[in-house]
Design a protein around this motif. Structure first.
Motif, PDB file in Angstrom:
ATOM      1  N   GLY A 638       0.802  -1.215   0.000  1.00 49.03           N
ATOM      2  CA  GLY A 638       0.000   0.000   0.000  1.00 49.03           C
ATOM      3  C   GLY A 638       0.832   1.260   0.000  1.00 49.03           C
ATOM      4  N   TYR A 639       0.179   2.324  -0.404  1.00 49.33           N
ATOM      5  CA  TYR A 639       0.806   3.653  -0.437  1.00 49.33           C
ATOM      6  C   TYR A 639      -0.217   4.650   0.085  1.00 49.33           C
ATOM      7  CZ  TYR A 639       1.974   8.225  -2.425  1.00 49.33           C
ATOM      8  OH  TYR A 639       2.213   9.569  -2.588  1.00 49.33           O
ATOM      9  N   ARG A 640       0.268   5.578   0.942  1.00 50.79           N
ATOM     10  CA  ARG A 640      -0.617   6.599   1.487  1.00 50.79           C
ATOM     11  C   ARG A 640      -0.013   7.972   1.270  1.00 50.79           C
ATOM     12  NH1 ARG A 640      -3.331   7.115   7.553  1.00 50.79           N
ATOM     13  NH2 ARG A 640      -4.549   8.995   7.093  1.00 50.79           N
ATOM     14  N   PHE A 641      -0.867   8.882   0.769  1.00 55.46           N
ATOM     15  CA  PHE A 641      -0.486  10.285   0.612  1.00 55.46           C
ATOM     16  C   PHE A 641      -1.373  11.106   1.534  1.00 55.46           C
ATOM     17  CE2 PHE A 641      -1.153  14.480  -1.315  1.00 55.46           C
ATOM     18  CZ  PHE A 641       0.158  14.914  -1.426  1.00 55.46           C
ATOM     19  N   ARG A 642      -0.754  11.952   2.335  1.00 51.97           N
ATOM     20  CA  ARG A 642      -1.527  12.696   3.313  1.00 51.97           C
ATOM     21  C   ARG A 642      -1.116  14.157   3.336  1.00 51.97           C
ATOM     22  NH1 ARG A 642      -2.197  11.280   9.788  1.00 51.97           N
ATOM     23  NH2 ARG A 642      -4.059  12.560  10.131  1.00 51.97           N
ATOM     24  N   ARG A 643      -2.102  15.023   3.130  1.00 43.27           N
ATOM     25  CA  ARG A 643      -1.947  16.468   3.298  1.00 43.27           C
ATOM     26  C   ARG A 643      -3.146  16.975   4.085  1.00 43.27           C
ATOM     27  NH1 ARG A 643       2.601  19.354   2.124  1.00 43.27           N
ATOM     28  NH2 ARG A 643       1.377  21.070   1.253  1.00 43.27           N
ATOM     29  N   ALA A 644      -3.079  18.233   4.490  1.00 42.13           N
ATOM     30  CA  ALA A 644      -4.176  18.769   5.285  1.00 42.13           C
ATOM     31  C   ALA A 644      -5.490  18.745   4.519  1.00 42.13           C
ATOM     32  CB  ALA A 644      -3.852  20.190   5.723  1.00 42.13           C
ATOM     33  N   TYR A 645      -5.432  18.951   3.223  1.00 42.41           N
ATOM     34  CA  TYR A 645      -6.644  19.065   2.425  1.00 42.41           C
ATOM     35  C   TYR A 645      -6.876  17.861   1.516  1.00 42.41           C
ATOM     36  CZ  TYR A 645      -2.940  20.531  -0.748  1.00 42.41           C
ATOM     37  OH  TYR A 645      -1.779  20.582  -1.478  1.00 42.41           O
ATOM     38  N   PHE A 646      -5.987  16.866   1.581  1.00 45.07           N
ATOM     39  CA  PHE A 646      -6.141  15.714   0.686  1.00 45.07           C
ATOM     40  C   PHE A 646      -5.490  14.491   1.323  1.00 45.07           C
ATOM     41  CE2 PHE A 646      -5.036  13.016  -2.963  1.00 45.07           C
ATOM     42  CZ  PHE A 646      -6.267  12.941  -3.584  1.00 45.07           C
ATOM     43  N   ASP A 647      -6.224  13.381   1.325  1.00 41.23           N
ATOM     44  CA  ASP A 647      -5.746  12.133   1.904  1.00 41.23           C
ATOM     45  C   ASP A 647      -6.130  11.018   0.935  1.00 41.23           C
ATOM     46  OD1 ASP A 647      -4.928  10.078   3.506  1.00 41.23           O
ATOM     47  OD2 ASP A 647      -5.895  10.813   5.317  1.00 41.23           O
ATOM     48  N   ALA A 648      -5.154  10.211   0.496  1.00 40.00           N
ATOM     49  CA  ALA A 648      -5.437   9.165  -0.488  1.00 40.00           C
ATOM     50  C   ALA A 648      -4.685   7.889  -0.137  1.00 40.00           C
ATOM     51  CB  ALA A 648      -5.063   9.626  -1.893  1.00 40.00           C
ATOM     52  N   GLY A 688      -6.546  -7.857  -6.575  1.00 38.06           N
ATOM     53  CA  GLY A 688      -7.241  -6.621  -6.850  1.00 38.06           C
ATOM     54  C   GLY A 688      -6.469  -5.375  -6.489  1.00 38.06           C
ATOM     55  N   VAL A 689      -7.056  -4.247  -6.879  1.00 36.14           N
ATOM     56  CA  VAL A 689      -6.507  -2.920  -6.622  1.00 36.14           C
ATOM     57  C   VAL A 689      -7.610  -2.092  -5.954  1.00 36.14           C
ATOM     58  CG1 VAL A 689      -5.516  -0.828  -7.628  1.00 36.14           C
ATOM     59  CG2 VAL A 689      -5.016  -3.069  -8.648  1.00 36.14           C
ATOM     60  N   GLU A 690      -7.234  -1.327  -4.935  1.00 33.29           N
ATOM     61  CA  GLU A 690      -8.180  -0.459  -4.238  1.00 33.29           C
ATOM     62  C   GLU A 690      -7.604   0.947  -4.153  1.00 33.29           C
ATOM     63  OE1 GLU A 690      -9.549  -3.924  -1.044  1.00 33.29           O
ATOM     64  OE2 GLU A 690      -8.039  -2.415  -0.530  1.00 33.29           O
ATOM     65  N   ILE A 691      -8.460   1.916  -4.294  1.00 36.21           N
ATOM     66  CA  ILE A 691      -8.051   3.302  -4.126  1.00 36.21           C
ATOM     67  C   ILE A 691      -9.182   4.063  -3.442  1.00 36.21           C
ATOM     68  CG2 ILE A 691      -8.882   3.987  -6.428  1.00 36.21           C
ATOM     69  CD1 ILE A 691      -6.529   6.001  -6.488  1.00 36.21           C
ATOM     70  N   ASP A 692      -8.829   4.952  -2.537  1.00 39.77           N
ATOM     71  CA  ASP A 692      -9.825   5.824  -1.935  1.00 39.77           C
ATOM     72  C   ASP A 692      -9.161   7.145  -1.587  1.00 39.77           C
ATOM     73  OD1 ASP A 692      -9.373   5.810   1.316  1.00 39.77           O
ATOM     74  OD2 ASP A 692      -8.758   3.926   0.403  1.00 39.77           O
ATOM     75  N   PHE A 693      -9.952   8.197  -1.535  1.00 39.06           N
ATOM     76  CA  PHE A 693      -9.409   9.510  -1.216  1.00 39.06           C
ATOM     77  C   PHE A 693     -10.441  10.341  -0.484  1.00 39.06           C
ATOM     78  CE2 PHE A 693     -11.530  10.296  -5.252  1.00 39.06           C
ATOM     79  CZ  PHE A 693     -12.152  11.527  -5.043  1.00 39.06           C
TER      80      PHE A 693
END
Length: 863
Positions: A638-648, A688-693
Motif C-alpha cells: 500500500g501507499y498513502r499520501f496525506r496532506r491537510a486538504y487531501f488524503d489518499a 485486486g486494486v483499491e483506491i480511496d481519497f
C-alpha cells in the motif's frame, strides 16, 4: 516613449514595494486536542484569500498576509475546523499560540470507556494496513431505517446486499469473501457464529444506535486474535459509559410505514468515579417487499467505574429482540410476472395477515472490560463476555399448501383441508399442512486478555489468550396447527412407536427466552453441539519515526462434539469428538518516505480449522473424511499520501485460499425435496486494486471517492458430492471449475461523494456507487454474470444550536438504478440468451428487481 516607460517602471516598483511592505506575518502551532501531539500538514488559510500555509513536522506554521485583521481558518480532515480572529500591528508578527483541534464535535459523544487494548483499533498501531473507518457521525446520519451493514457501503472492496428479503437480511462481502470468512468483533468479542461463521444482522438491529465507530480492516488486518479474517476484520466499538453528561431523543419515519423512536441518557463520569449510560429504542415497519413486516426493540445499559489512574472497569449489556417476515427464495421469473415487490410467502387467515416465513430472535450480549495500567510501560486489557441466543425461523411443514389465484398462501383453504383429515391429525404423508419453528438456541461464554509491554521507545510486544465455549441446541416444533388437533411424528429414532405433537410454540423474541419443548413435542430434528476454543496470540513491533515493522502469530485448538437425539438411538446419539489445531503468522513493514508519503507491505499465512457444519456430514454424526484445514496465503502492498486538504490510499492485494469446503442446497423440481451439494478442495485466488481519497478543497466542501477492481477466480478442480435430504449419496464427481468467476460480491465497484456545508446550520451530502462484474455464487467454470447497477444516496442535515442543547433534522433518500440486485444466486441452470437468461435462476432472499427508492426522515434533540 522613454519617459512613459520610465514612469511605468517607477510605478511598478512602488506598487511592488508597497505590496511587500504591506505583507504581515502570522505564526502558531497546531496540536491534537486529545494528546497534545503536533498535527503535521494541517491547513491554515486567511479567510477570503488564497493566503495560506501548512504546518511542519512539529505542528508549527508561518504565513504571510496582506491583511492586518480578519480570521485564520485552521482545518484538518477528521477534526473540527477552528476560526481564530487576528489583528496585526504593522511590522510585528501575530502569534495565535497553540491551537488544539478536536475530533468533530458530534463525535465527542463517542468518547467512551472500553477495553481498547483488546479491541486493537488500527490507529493504536504504527504499522499501517488497508483500513477504512466509519465515524459515529456518519453512522448516525446515514443509517436511518437501513440495516447496520449499510454504513460500510462506501468502503473499497466492501459489497453489501440489502434488505429486500426482510429487515436484517443483509449480507456483506469483503474482497469477494462472504461474511463467514470476514471476522466481526464487538468490543473485542468475536461474534461470527461458531458453527458456520455466519452473521445474522437481524440479531444486531440495534447496532446503529450504539456503535461509536466501525473500522474495516481489509485483508490480513491488524487483529491479534486467531480469527478467520480471510476477507478482513470489522471492529465495531459500541458506546459505553460516556465521559460527559447528556443524552438525546430521536424519532425517525421512513418508507413503508417505518417508524423508530430512541431515547438515551448518560450521567457522565461523576466525582466518585462512577458513570451510567442507557439507551432504549422501539421500531416497526412494513418492509420494502410485500409481506416483510418487522418490529423490535433495542436496549443498551453501560456502567463504568474509574477506581484510580490504574484501574478502569466497564460493564455493558446490549440486546435487540426482533421479528421480521421474510421474502424467501424464489425464481426471478416470478418477479418478471408479478413485479419487483412480489412475495408469495404470506396470505390471510380468517381475514388477518399471516406469513409462513418469519424470523424471530433475541440475543442479549454482555461484556465486562478491565483496563489495568500497570505502569507507563505495561498495560493489561481483559474482556469477559457472554451471549444467549434464543429464537429461530418459521416455515411450511407438510405438503398441503394451497394458494390463491394470485399466488399467495391460502390459509383458510389449508385449514379446510386439514379439517377433513381423520381425527384432525396431520403427518408428512397425508397432505396436511402446518407452520413449524426451526429453533436455534445457544449460550456462548469467552474471555480475551492482552498484555502489552513497551521495552524501549522503539520496541514493544504483546501476548494474550482467547478462550471460548459454545453450546447450541437445534430442533423443530409446531408454531401453528391451522385447525389440526396434532401432528404425528414417526421418524424419531428414540421413539420407535412414534408420538403425536400437540403443543404449539410462539414465534416471538421475548417469549422465546422462556419456551422449552419436551422431546416428544419436537418434529424433524433435535440435536446439540459443543464447540470449545483456546488460542494464544502475540506480536513484536519495532517502530521509529520513519520506519516500523511487526511480526504477529497465533495458534488455536478447536474441539467439536455433537449429540443427535432424533436421528440416532440413545446409545449412539453422541458423535466422535474432533480436535483441530490451526495457526496464523503475519508480518509487515512501513516506511515514511517524507511526511506526506508512506508505503507498506504485509504478508501472512493462515491454517484455518474447518467450521463445525463442515466437519459433520449433512447435519449427522458422521465425520467428513475429506475435511481438513483451509490454507490462506495473502500479500498486500500500500501507499498513502496525506496532506491537510487531501488524503489518499492505494492498495494492491493477492489472497489464495486452498482446501475450502462449501455446502449449498437447491430444490429438486421433480420431487420438491431439497438437494445438498458438497464441494471439497475448492481453491480461490483473489487479486485486486483499491483506491480511496478524501479531499477538503474548501472549508465548506468535502469530496471523497473510492474504487475497487478485483479479479476473483477458482484456481483448480473440485470434488463434488450430491446428497438427498435423507443424506443418501446421489452422485460424486471431479468438476473442472478453473478460471470460473467467484460470485456473491461485485468484483468492480466505484463511487464518489460530496458533503456541502451550505451554512453553519445546513449541510447536504450525496453519494453515488456503481457495481459491476457480479456473478452467481454457484461454483462453476462458466458462471452467470448479472447486470451492473447504480445506487444514488442523498441527504440533508439542518441543525440548530442552543446554549446547552441542539435540535437537528435529517433526510435520507436512497435510489437504485438497475435491473437486478441481489446478494446471491444459488443455482446456475439458465443458459438462454437475451431476456430469458435469468428466468430459471433461484435467487436468495435478498432481491430487488427493477428500480427502487427508499427514504427516511429523523428529528433529534440533544441535551
Amino acid at each position: 516613449m522613454r519617459n512613459f516607460r520610465h514612469l511605468l517602471m517607477t510605478l511598478t516598483m512602488l506598487l511592488l514595494g508597497a505590496a511587500s511592505f504591506a505583507q504581515e506575518t502570522i505564526s502558531g502551532k497546531v496540536v491534537d486536542g486529545h494528546d497534545n501531539l503536533p498535527l503535521m500538514a494541517a491547513n491554515v488559510v486567511v479567510r477570503g484569500t488564497a493566503e495560506g500555509a501548512t504546518t511542519n513536522d512539529d505542528g508549527s506554521f508561518t504565513l504571510k498576509t496582506n491583511k492586518t485583521s480578519g480570521d485564520v481558518i485552521i482545518s484538518f480532515i477528521g477534526y473540527e475546523t477552528r476560526v481564530i480572529p487576528f489583528t496585526i500591528t504593522p511590522g510585528q508578527t501575530f502569534n495565535v499560540g497553540e491551537i488544539k483541534l478536536m475530533v468533530d464535535a458530534e463525535e465527542l459523544d463517542a468518547v467512551v470507556i472500553v477495553g481498547s487494548g483488546v479491541i486493537d483499533m488500527e490507529e493504536d498501531r504504527k504499522t499501517p494496513v488497508a483500513v477504512s473507518k466509519i465515524s459515529y457521525k456518519e453512522i448516525q446520519q446515514k443509517s436511518g431505517s437501513q440495516d447496520f451493514p449499510e454504513v460500510m457501503k462506501n468502503t473499497p472492496s466492501v459489497y453489501v446486499a440489502s434488505q429486500a428479503g426482510g429487515f436484517g437480511d443483509s449480507k456483506v462481502y469483503v474482497r469477494g469473501f462472504d461474511q463467514t470468512n470476514t471476522a466481526f468483533l464487538l468490543n473485542g468479542q468475536p461474534i461470527n457464529g461458531m458453527e458456520d461463521g455466519n452473521m445474522y444482522w437481524s440479531n444486531w438491529s440495534g447496532m446503529t444506535d450504539v456503535a461509536s465507530s466501525v473500522q474495516v480492516q481489509r485483508g490480513l488486518g491488524s487483529s491479534k486474535l486467531a480469527i478467520s479474517s480471510v476477507g478482513g476484520t470489522v471492529n465495531i466499538v459500541t458506546k459505553a459509559t460516556q465521559l460527559r453528561e447528556g443524552g438525546f431523543a430521536q424519532s425517525t419515519v421512513g418508507n413503508n410505514n417505518f417508524m423508530k423512536n430512541t431515547v438515551s441518557y448518560n450521567t457522565g463520569m461523576m466525582e466518585n468515579g462512577w458513570g451510567f449510560s442507557a439507551l432504549l429504542t422501539k421500531w416497526s415497519g412494513d418492509g420494502y417487499n410485500r409481506g416483510t413486516y418487522g418490529e423490535g426493540q433495542n436496549y443498551f445499559v453501560s456502567v463504568g467505574y474509574k477506581a484510580n489512574e490504574k484501574h478502569l472497569f466497564n460493564f455493558l449489556i446490549f440486546g435487540a429482540p426482533q421479528l421480521h417476515d421474510q421474502n424467501f427464495t424464489k425464481r426471478i421469473s416470478d418477479y418478471l410476472v408479478h413485479g419487483r415487490k412480489y412475495n408469495n410467502n404470506y396470505g390471510y387467515y380468517k381475514g388477518d395477515y399471516m406469513t409462513e416465513r418469519r424470523n424471530y430472535y433475541h440475543k442479549p450480549v454482555a461484556n465486562f472490560n478491565w483496563d489495568f495500567n500497570i505502569n507507563d510501560a505495561m498495560q493489561l486489557s481483559t474482556v469477559l463476555y457472554a451471549s444467549w441466543g434464543r429464537g429461530g425461523g418459521t416455515g411450511n411443514w407438510g405438503s398441503g399448501r394451497a394458494r390463491t389465484a394470485d399466488g399467495q398462501v391460502d390459509f383458510d383453504a389449508i385449514e379446510a383441508n386439514n379439517s377433513l383429515l381423520p381425527g384432525g391429525i396431520g403427518s408428512l404423508g397425508n397432505g396436511a399442512y402446518a407452520i413449524r419453528n426451526s429453533v436455534n438456541n445457544h449460550a456462548w461464554y469467552g474471555v480475551v486478555s492482552n498484555f502489552n509491554h513497551k521495552l524501549t521507545d522503539e520496541l514493544s510486544y504483546n501476548a494474550g489468550i482467547d478462550l471460548r465455549t459454545y453450546k447450541g441446541d437445534h430442533y423443530r416444533t409446531i408454531n401453528h396447527f391451522l385447525g389440526l388437533n396434532g401432528w404425528e411424528t414417526t421418524d424419531n429414532a428414540q421413539y420407535p412407536g412414534g408420538y403425536i405433537v400437540t403443543d404449539a410454540f410462539s414465534a416471538k423474541p421475548w417469549s422465546s427466552l422462556f419456551d422449552k419443548a419436551d422431546d416428544d413435542q419436537k418434529v424433524n430434528y433435535d440435536y446439540s453441539e459443543r464447540i470449545s476454543y483456546g488460542g494464544l496470540f502475540g506480536q513484536v513491533e519495532y517502530a521509529t519515526n520513519n520506519f516500523s515493522a511487526y511480526v504477529q502469530g497465533a495458534v488455536s485448538n478447536q474441539s467439536h462434539r455433537r449429540w443427535d437425539r432424533f436421528g440416532y438411538v440413545e446409545a449412539e446419539e453422541e458423535s466422535a469428538k474432533v480436535n483441530n489445531t490451526g495457526f496464523n503468522i503475519k508480518g509487515g513493514a512501513s516506511y515514511v518516505i517524507t511526511p506526506n508519503h508512506t508505503v507498506f507491505v504485509n504478508a501472512g499465512h493462515y491454517s484455518r480449522q474447518p467450521y463445525h457444519d463442515n466437519i459433520y456430514l449433512n447435519f449427522g454424526n458422521d465425520v467428513n473424511p475429506l475435511t481438513k484445514n483451509e490454507k490462506v496465503t495473502g500479500f498486500e502492498a500500500g501507499y498513502r499520501f496525506r496532506r491537510a486538504y487531501f488524503d489518499a490510499n492505494l492498495n494492491l492485494y493477492s489472497t489464495k485460499w486452498r482446501d475450502r469446503v462449501t455446502t449449498t442446497s437447491d430444490g429438486d423440481e421433480a420431487t420438491g425435496d431439497r438437494i445438498y451439494i458438497n464441494n471439497s478442495g475448492v481453491v480461490q485466488l483473489h487479486k485486486g486494486v483499491e483506491i480511496d481519497f478524501m479531499a477538503h478543497p474548501f472549508t465548506f466542501l468535502d469530496v471523497r471517492g473510492f474504487g475497487s477492481f478485483g479479479d476473483w477466480v477458482y484456481d483448480d478442480n473440485i470434488y463434488r458430492r450430491t446428497y438427498d435430504q435423507d443424506q443418501n449419496l446421489l452422485d460424486e464427481e471431479v468438476v473442472d471449475v478453473k478460471d470460473g468467476k467467484v460470485g456473491g460480491g461485485a468484483q468492480t465497484t466505484y463511487g464518489f461523494g460530496l458533503v456541502y456545508k451550505a451554512t453553519q446550520r445546513l449541510s447536504v451530502d450525496v453519494d453515488w456507487r456503481n457495481y459491476d462484474n457480479l456473478y452467481s455464487t454457484y461454483v462453476t467454470k462458466n458462471n452467470i454474470e448479472l447486470p451492473s447497477y447504480d445506487i444514488f444516496d442523498a441527504g440533508a442535515t439542518y441543525k440548530i444550536n442552543f446554549t446547552e442543547t441542539s435540535l437537528s433534522f435529517r433526510l435520507n433518500v436512497n435510489n437504485l438504478f438497475g435491473e437486478v440486485y441481489m446478494s446471491e444466486m444459488t443455482s446456475a441452470n439458465a443458459v438462454e440468451d437475451g431476456d430469458e437468461t435469468y428466468k430459471g435462476i433461484n435467487t436468495s432472499n435478498n432481491v430487488f428487481f427493477g428500480n427502487g427508492t427508499t427514504w427516511n426522515f429523523a428529528m433529534r434533540f440533544n441535551f
